[in-house]
Each structure stands twice: as C-alpha cells, then as structure tokens.
Design a protein around this motif. Structure first.
Motif: not given
Length: 1102
Positions: A655-664, A683-687
C-alpha cells in the motif's frame, strides 16, 4: 411626472392610462384632498431605470401616502425622499432599490408606517439607531431582508428607545445576531413580531410572554432552542404563531375556550406529546402545520369542532390510530397531509365529504384495504399521494372523474390488476405507480390523451408483453421508468419520437433484439439519463459516423449486464457524461485512455475482464473497478474519490506509504481480495473522511496503526480480516466511537479485548475470531446494546461464558460463535435468553431485516439538471460460520439468522432446560465439550432449529421423542459419540439422517443403524397433540400383518382387484379408510413418514 418615469407599457395598469389632458386627481393610483395630491399608489407598475433626483415626484409637498413597492428601479434610494416631510405612509419594499439607506429618510418625522423590505438594502452608516431616532410616531416598521448586522442589545435598544408607539415590528432575515434584549418590553403596544430567518442561537426569551397584546408571533428559522413558554400559546389575542425550523421543544398546553388562534405552525421543531383534546376549543383555526415534529398518539375527536380548518399538515410525526369519521365535518379543508406517520386502518368513505380538497397526502403510513369509490367526489383534487402503504385491490377508474388531477402517486403498495384509465385527467403531470403488482401490457396509446404528462413511473410491477410501435409523437413526456417488469421483445424505435424525453429507464426486463444505440441517442436530443441494464438486448453502435450528427448531452448512461464485448466508441464524444456504468459485461483488455479524459463523476466497470496496470487516475466521485484482472502496482497516487473500490483484482504491491494524502475526501475505500503485502502505512489516517475501510483478504503484515483505531470516531466499518496482522489491538477507541463493524478474523493478533472498545456503543458486528487473543469473556462490552454478531472463535478465551445476572447481556444478539476456546464451567442460557432475535416469534422476526440495510446503506444524491440520480452504496458484512464441520461464508447477514456455537470448549454439567426459550434459534452447536446428563426434551421447543450438533459429549439416556416430533426443519443432526441408549425415533426429519448422525453411541438401536432393537428396547412414542392420539391402543406390526391377511384375503374380491382398475382404486381407498379408523395412531405415523419422504423428493428435485 409620467415623463420622468420609465416603465413597461405592456405590464403597467395605471401609468399607461395617465392622460395629461385630464385632471391628475382622476388618474388611477392618485389620491387628492382639496385639489392637492396626498396619495400615490404605483405598486407593481414595472417602473425601471431608477428615479431622477429632479423628478417631479419630489415636488409633491403634501404627499402623505406613497407606495412604489414591487417595481424594478435598480438604483439607490434618492436622498430627495427626505423632502416629502408630510409623508405618513412610505412603502418602498421590493422596488428594486439597493445599497445604503440614506439618512434623509430619518427626516420624515410624521411617518406612521415605513416599509423598506428588500434583499438589496443595508443599514451601516447610518445604522438602525440613526434611521429611527426621529421617527417617534412610527407604529409599523418593516425592514425584512435589509442587512442590519446587529447584536441583540443594539437593535433592541435602538427600536425600544425611539419608537414607543410601535405595534408592528417586522425584521426578518436582517442578519440579527444573539438573543433579543429585554429592552423590547418597553414596547407594550407590540402586537405583531416577525423576526424570521435571523440567528439568535438562544432560547425564546421569557419576556416574550409579557406582550399581552400579541396577535402574531413569527420566529421561523432563528436558531432558537430550549423549551418554548407554554403560556404564549394561551394569549387570548394571539392569532398567528410560527416557530418552524428551530430546535424548540415542549408540548401543547390546554387551550382555553374561544381562543383567537387562526394559524399554528410548528414545522420541524422538537415539540412532542399528544394533541390535547382542548385543541377543539380553537374554533377559528384555519391552518395547523405540525409537520416534522415528535408528536404521537391519535387525532383527538375534538378536532371535529375545527370547521374553519383549511390547511392541516401532521406529516412526519408518530401519530397512530385511524382516520376519524369526524373528519368528514372539516368540509373547508383544501390541504390535508398525514404522510409519514403510523396511521392504520382503511380510508373511510367520510373522506369523500371533503369536497374542497386540492392536496391529499396519506403516504408512508400503514393504511390497508382498498380505495373507496366515493373518493370520486373529490373533483377539485390536484395532488394525490397514497404511496408507501398497504393498500390492496385494483386502482379504481374513478380517476377519470378527477379532471383537475395533476400529481398522482400510489407507489409501494400491493395494488393488482391493470393500469387504470386516466383519459379524463387532462392536467396530469405526474403518475407514479411503481412498486406494486400491476399486470397487463404497456402501450403508448394508453397515454396519448394526456397532453400534460411529463413523468411516468411504472417500475417494479408485473407488466408483460411487448411495447408496440406508436405514431403519436406529441407526448411531452420527460421521465419514463418501466424498469423491473417482465416486458419483452424489441424496444420500439418510435420511442425516439418522444423529443422531450430526458430520462429513460428500461433496466431489468426481458427486452431482446438488436438496439441501435447511437441512432437512438441521436434522435433523443434532450436525453439526460438512459438505463438499459439487465436485459437481453444486442447493443449495436456504429462509431465511424458518430461525429456527423450531434448527440444529446447525456449525463448518465447505464449499460450493465448486456454482454458488451468492447467499449462503445461513440462514448469518446460524450463530453457531458457524468455517470457511466458498464459493469457485469464481457469487456476484455485495457481501459482506453479516452475513458479517463471524460469528465466523469461516477465510473463503474466492475465484473468484467479488464486487465493491465492502471495509470495515475484523476479524481472521481465514484470509481468501481472491482472483480477484474488488474495487476501490478496500485495506482499512485490513488485517485481522490468519495467511493473507491479496487477489490477482487490481482494487485500485488504494498500500500503506498503516502496513501492518505490523496484520499482526503474519500469516504469508502475497498482494496480487499488482492495480493497486497507489507504494512498498513500510518499515512492512511490522513484520509480523515473515511467511513468504510476494507483491506480484508490480502497478505498484509505488521501491526494495526494506533491512529487507525483512533479514527473510529468517524469510521463506521473497519474490515481487516484474513491478513497476517500481528501485535495487540490498541486500546485507543475514542469516547465518541461510531464504529458499527469491526472484523479482524484470521490474523495473528494477541493480547486482550481493549477496554476502550466499550466506547463503541453503536457496534453491531464484532469478529475477532481465529487469532491469539487471551482474555476472559468480554463483559466490559455488555452495555453495547446494538451488538448483533459476536465471534470469538479459535482464540484463547477462558473462564465462564456470560456475565451473570438475570438479564441478557445483549438484547438483540443473533449470532454467537465462541467455539474452539478454553471456556469452562456450566452453561447458563441467561446470557442469551432475552435476546429478541433468538426468542422472537414470527411477527417480531418479520420486522427484522438484513443487517446491512439498517446501518450499511449510504446513499449519495447527485443533482443533475432537473433530475435526481441515486447511487446506492451497499456494504454487506461477511462472516464465516461452521455447520457440520464445514466453513461457510455468510455475506448477506439476515437478521433472521440466529446461531450459537460453543463447540470445542471445556463446558460441563447438564444442558440447561431453560434453553427452550430460544425459540427462533436456527443453529445450535454444543459439540466437543463435556456435557453430561440427558438431552433435555425442552430442545424440542426450538421449532425453527435447522442444525443441531451435540456430538462428542458425555450425554446419557435416550433421544427424546419431542425432538423428532417437533424439529421438523432440521437438515443437520449430529448426536454421535455420546453415551445415548434406546431406539432412535425414526420419524419425520429424523428419518432422513444417516447412521453418521448416531455413530459412537453403543446403546442406540433401530434405523438407520444396523443394530436392531430387542423387545426390551421397545417403547411407545410420546403422545402426539392430534385428534388421533387418544383413539386406540398401540398395535404390534406382527398382529397387523395377520389382520391385513384376514381382511383383504377374500377370494371374492381378488378377481376384480386384478382385472378392473376403477374397482381396484375405489376398493383400496375404502379399505384404507376402514383400516385407519381402526388404527388411527398408525395412520398418523404413516402419514408423517410419507410427508417426510415427499419433502425429500421435492428437495432432490430442486
């Protein structure tokens, strides 16, 4: 003056007739006194382009009354109005004036009434205090819509200190802030207070109850909260009260006789309780609107006294009971809305007395019966809505008499028969008969005499046959929905003649034949939405000339399940397309690049054979690519979607390490059933907008990020089952946890059940089975009253089962799987015995539904032009259950499924007799424990049981006859490897089981075992609750054979029996009757055995 005014001569009714050759005092709109102009009324004269500062209007020094309302002046208010110092009445409302109100208005000190209402004026400099400071004679002040932007203490002091004679205060939508100030109490002459659409954000001030002269109080949409003072309702002078769209609560008081109230509006507040009988004292009431409140109970009989009632709206409450006969007295009713309540019973003929009705809405109740023909008397009816009830019978043809009918809605009932005739209802705009059982054919000639029909919905019925070609192309139809019927044959090409058609929904029928899609689209140039999914059509399209003829600006195209092999090439030119559904087809290969170039908000290509890596994707509202053959890396970055589903593919990356950045903005993320590996990145927690997260059925490892558990204040579903996750479940569930599903089955998790999980009071499914969790029974979760599914299977739980006490731990628990742990001690059913799902009778269970439909459905509404597109998001919880040792995946969890599995533990002692209360239990597995004693006969009361496994225990005694007699739905039975003795009751369902169900019990005998029962083992079956059960002695089969030989062996009948078929049939029939009258109990056993055999044959055929 006429020369100074610009006005529209075609719309003017006064100025256009002014003639300078006649006395101006004779002109319409002009009032004179002694030859002097004292009044000028130019309301709604279409005056435009402003007023000249030098206009002769400002020379009318004796003018006392000036009304310029509702014009189109489109200019600031000229300061020259201040010259008209004799003015007593000035009305400039909605005249087109804008910007700042000039200070010169304050010179008009003789004003009694001032109306500057509009949405284009403001009071900044001067402010309100400066404007009204000198207007001490003012009794009426109307500033509705003027931007005053003032706090409560400011505007209240400004008004109360300068306007002591004020009777009318109307300042709605003035951007007033904060609660009104008590200084208003100085204005004891106030009778009308209109302060709608401001932002007070406070309770209703108590001092409002001291305005004893109040006749009208309107506080709609003001952010008011708290309890409303009851005594205001009881003011003897009060005629109008409107508290709608506030968070105000309370109940209605007892009303005094001879009250003055004429209009009572509490729409969308939190008022509750029942309607008092004393409401009948308000005999002047003409309007009652209590819609969207929390009222309950029945309609009081006293409402018969409200004979002046014109408007009655009780919709969206919890009212019960039936429509009163006494409502027939409300003969002045024009508007009646009882929708969205719990009314029952039939529609009484008395409703036919309401001959003034124009609007009638009884939708979303539980009304039953048929529609009375007497409703044909309601000839003024324009809007009729009976949808979402339990009406039956056919829709009567009295509709032909309702010539004023414009909107006719009867969807979601149980109507049968053909579609009624509407040929006399020439004004019909909408017909909605969807979700019924209507039959017959659909023909366009049926509707050709309805020149105004724009909306027709006949979906979800049983219409059949072909739709024939038609010649009438003048139908103005905009919306046509015939989906989910049994229509067949080709789609007629003449539908292309319906030039106004914007929405065409033909999905889920049996249409077949070829369909020229691009030709069809070129004909319907106004088409916005098309759905042909789930038919047997052969879709044809010619992409070579698709650019020669303009296509409609279609916005939604659904062609699911039509066996398409490729992407329709004409789609590349659909620049307005927003929704495209090509799911469940046979499209192979890669997705063409031009698909990604379309400005789509919803793309569904699921369940095809698409492959190849995905490119970097643009943003979508909804992107569904599940169940294809995509592989390789997940696209990076993942597209920003509200709904993203890439499950059931072959992605094999981390899973991309910065996944949450594009899923806001992503609310739904499904990556399950791929080959994803590595850790779940923090980073998924950034979603932060995630509601549903499903990463199940992958090869993910590592620990569950702490922040992901903490996100359950927004997450509703967290599904990480079937991975290789390790570590503990973090004890950081937030206090406002909103989690409804937590599924962590088949990982390598350790530790204990977190204490903070008790914060998730909305939890419905908890599945932590097949891990390494070591803990006692999770009694700290006992206050989660919503829990339906609890799976702790294959862990290291220990101690006793349950939490003790008299009451059940979880009142709606339906699935309990505690198998393969180390639970010990005696079993107490009290932990489950009060579960409504397990003890519910048929009536209660019929109200239960699929688990996902209660809490899993999220609906997104997309407003597209004039139509609404509904996109339904379904999340279906999946669990694994074990029946007869086999694991079965249960995806659609019905609330009818009830299961208790305590197998493979160390439970001992007897099986408790009180198990009989679990009357709705479907599966019971107590195998591989150490239960002792007899099988309780009370198990026979579990009449819905389909699977019973008591194997591998230490049970003794015989198999109770009550089990064989009552458990008629059993399809799985395992009593093996116990210490049971005696004959097997080989009747009903028990006669269908093989010897495997009984092996390992050396003392059992009889079928299907090979061991025969001796005479000592024989025992009569338990008595049956049947009329035959007391009619005769038990007959041994040996004596029965002798009797049969004696009765049927006469030589005088042998010949006819052999040679004459008709005699043979009749003879055996009468012989059977005589035989079973003598031996009724044998008849009962024979009949039941044959029923079982017939049932087995039917099951085999199916």
């Amino acid at each position: 003056m006429k020369k100074n005014l610009m006005f529209n001569t075609t719309r003017s009714t006064k100025l256009v007739h002014w003639n300078e050759s006649t006395d101006c005092c004779s002109w319409e709109g002009v009032t004179c006194n002694g030859g002097l102009v004292v009044g000028l009324n130019l309301v709604n004269e279409s005056i435009y382009d402003g007023l000249d500062n030098s206009s002769s209007l400002f020379c009318l020094q004796y003018l006392q009354n000036l009304n310029l309302a509702y014009n189109e002046l489109d200019s600031p208010i000229p300061p020259e109005f201040g010259n008209l110092t004799n003015l007593r009445f000035l009305n400039l409302s909605h005249a087109g004036f804008g910007e700042q109100i000039p200070i010169e208005i304050s010179r008009l000190t003789r004003l009694v009434s001032l109306d500057l209402s509009t949405f284009y004026l403001k009071l900044e400099n001067p402010d309100l205090a400066s404007l009204v400071h000198n207007l001490t004679w003012l009794t009426e002040l109307y500033l509705d819509g003027v931007d005053i932007s003032s706090q409560g203490n400011e505007w209240c002091h400004a008004v109360s200190s300068s306007l002591p004679n004020l009777r009318v205060l109307s300042m709605s939508d003035c951007n007033l802030q904060g609660p009104p100030d008590s200084s208003l109490l100085k204005l004891q002459s106030l009778s009308i207070i209109h302060l709608n659409y401001n932002n007070f954000s406070a309770p209703v001030p108590e001092f409002f109850s001291y305005f004893r002269n109040l006749t009208s109080l309107c506080l709609s949409n003001c952010g008011l909260n708290g309890q409303f003072p009851k005594k205001i309702f009881q003011f003897p002078t009060l005629e109008t009260i409107d508290l709608s769209f506030n968070e105000l609560g309370g109940s209605l008081p007892e009303f005094h006789p001879n009250g003055s109230l004429q209009s009572l509006v509490l729409t969308n507040t939190t008022f509750s309780g029942t309607l008092p009988d004393s409401i009948g004292n308000l005999k002047r009431l003409s309007k009652i609107d209590l819609s969207g409140c929390n009222f309950s109970g029945s309609i009081p009989n006293s409402m018969v006294n409200l004979t002046q009632l014109v408007h009655l709206d009780l919709s969206s409450n919890s009212f019960t009971g039936s429509i009163l006969n006494s409502m027939a007295n409300l003969t002045q009713l024009v508007h009646l809305d009882l929708s969205s309540n719990s009314f029952t019973g039939s529609i009484l003929n008395s409703i036919a007395n309401l001959i003034q009705l124009v609007y009638l809405d009884l939708s979303s109740n539980s009304f039953t019966g048929s529609i009375p023909n007497s409703m044909a008397n309601l000839t003024r009816l324009s809007d009729l809505d009976f949808s979402s009830n339990n009406f039956i019978g056919s829709i009567p043809n009295f509709m032909a008499n309702l010539t004023e009918l414009a909107y006719f809605r009867m969807s979601s009932n149980s109507f049968i028969g053909p579609i009624p005739s509407f040929n006399m209802a020439k004004n019909l705009h909408m017909i909605d008969l969807s979700d019924n059982h209507l039959t017959g054919q659909f023909t366009f000639t049926h509707w050709k005499e309805l020149p105004s029909l724009v909306f027709l919905n006949l979906s979800n019925n049983k219409l059949s046959g072909q739709i024939h070609e038609f010649s009438n192309s003048s139908l103005p139809m905009v919306w046509l929905d015939l989906s989910s019927n049994y229509l067949e044959g080709p789609i007629p090409t003449s539908i292309g003649k319906l030039q106004s058609l914007g929405t065409l929904l033909f999905s889920s029928n049996n249409f077949n034949g070829s369909f020229q899609l691009n030709v069809f689209l070129q004909q319907l140039t106004n088409l916005i939405e098309l759905d042909l999914s789930d038919n047997s059509l052969l879709i044809e399209y010619n992409g070579t000339n698709s650019s020669l003829t303009p296509f409609p600006l279609i916005k939604s195209l659904r062609l699911a399940s039509l066996k398409l092999k490729t992407f329709p090439s004409f789609l590349r030119n659909q620049t307005s397309l927003l929704i495209l559904d090509l799911s469940r087809n046979q499209i192979h290969g890669e997705i063409p690049n031009w698909i990604w170039e379309l400005d789509l908000t919803h793309l569904n290509l699921s369940y095809n054979y698409l492959e190849g890596p995905l490119p970097s994707l643009s943003s979508f509202g909804i992107l569904d690519l599940r169940s294809n053959q995509f592989q390789g890396q997940l696209p990076t970055p993942l597209p920003s979607c509200s709904y993203l589903d890439l499950s059931l593919n072959n992605f094999s990356s981390v899973i991309p390490i910065d996944i949450g950045n594009s899923l806001s903005n992503t609310g739904f993320l499904y990556l399950s059933s791929n080959k994803l590996n590595g850790h779940i990145p923090e980073a998924i927690c950034n979603a932060t907008s995630l509601y549903f997260l499903d990463l199940s059925n992958n090869s993910l490892s590592g620990t569950i990020p702490h922040c992901l558990i903490a996100m359950s204040e927004t997450l509703k579903v967290l599904n990480l089952r079937r991975n290789n996750l390790t570590g503990k479940i973090s004890d950081v569930f937030p206090s406002n946890c909103r989690l409804q599903t937590l599924s962590l089955n088949r990982n390598l998790l350790e530790g204990m059940v977190p204490n903070s999980l008790a914060n998730c009071t909305n939890l419905e499914l908890l599945d932590i089975g097949n891990n390494r969790i070591q803990d006692e029974f999770p009694c700290h979760l006992k206050d989660i009253s919503s829990l339906r599914v609890l799976i702790l299977r294959s862990n290291k739980f220990y101690g006793s089962v349950g939490c003790g006490g008299l009451n059940a731990t979880w009142l709606i628990l339906q699935i309990v799987d505690l198998a393969s742990n180390d639970f010990s001690g005696k079993l107490s059913i009290k932990s489950f015995a009060n579960s409504k799902a397990m003890i519910a009778n048929n009536e209660v269970q019929s109200e239960l539904n699929y688990l996902h439909s209660v809490v899993r459905i999220e609906t997104i509404l997309m407003q597209i032009v004039s139509g609404r597109l509904f996109i339904e998001m379904n999340y279906q919880d999946a669990i694994a259950i074990f029946i007869k040792g086999l694991e079965r995946e249960l995806v659609k969890i019905s609330t009818l499924v009830t299961l208790i599995d305590l197998s493979c533990n160390n439970l001992d002692g007897p099986i408790p007799e009180e198990i009989e209360v679990l009357k709705s239990l479907y599966v019971l597995n107590l195998s591989h424990n150490a239960f002792t004693g007899r099988i309780p006969p009370s198990l026979g009361k579990l009449s819905k049981l389909e699977s019973l496994d008591l194997s591998n225990n230490k049970l003794t005694g015989g198999i109770p006859m009550q089990l064989a007699d009552s458990l008629t739905f059993l399809s799985v039975l395992n009593l093996s490897f116990n210490q049971l003795v005696g004959p097997i009751p080989y009747i009903k369902q028990f006669a269908t089981f093989s010897e495997d169900s009984y092996e390992g019990n050396k003392g059992l005998c009889g079928q299907p075992l090979k061991a025969e029962c001796g005479s000592a083992d024989r025992r009569p079956p338990a008595p049956f609750e049947d009329i035959h059960s007391k009619s005769g002695p038990l007959i041994d089969w040996n004596y029965l054979c002798v009797e049969l030989g004696f009765v049927f062996g006469f030589g005088m009948v042998i010949g006819p029996l052999v040679l004459w078929k008709r005699w043979r049939i009749r003879y055996y029939k009468h012989a059977d009757d005589i035989f079973f009258r003598i031996f009724p109990q044998l008849y009962f056993r024979w009949e039941k055995n044959h029923q079982v055999q017939r049932h087995r044959i039917r099951m085999q055929r199916h």
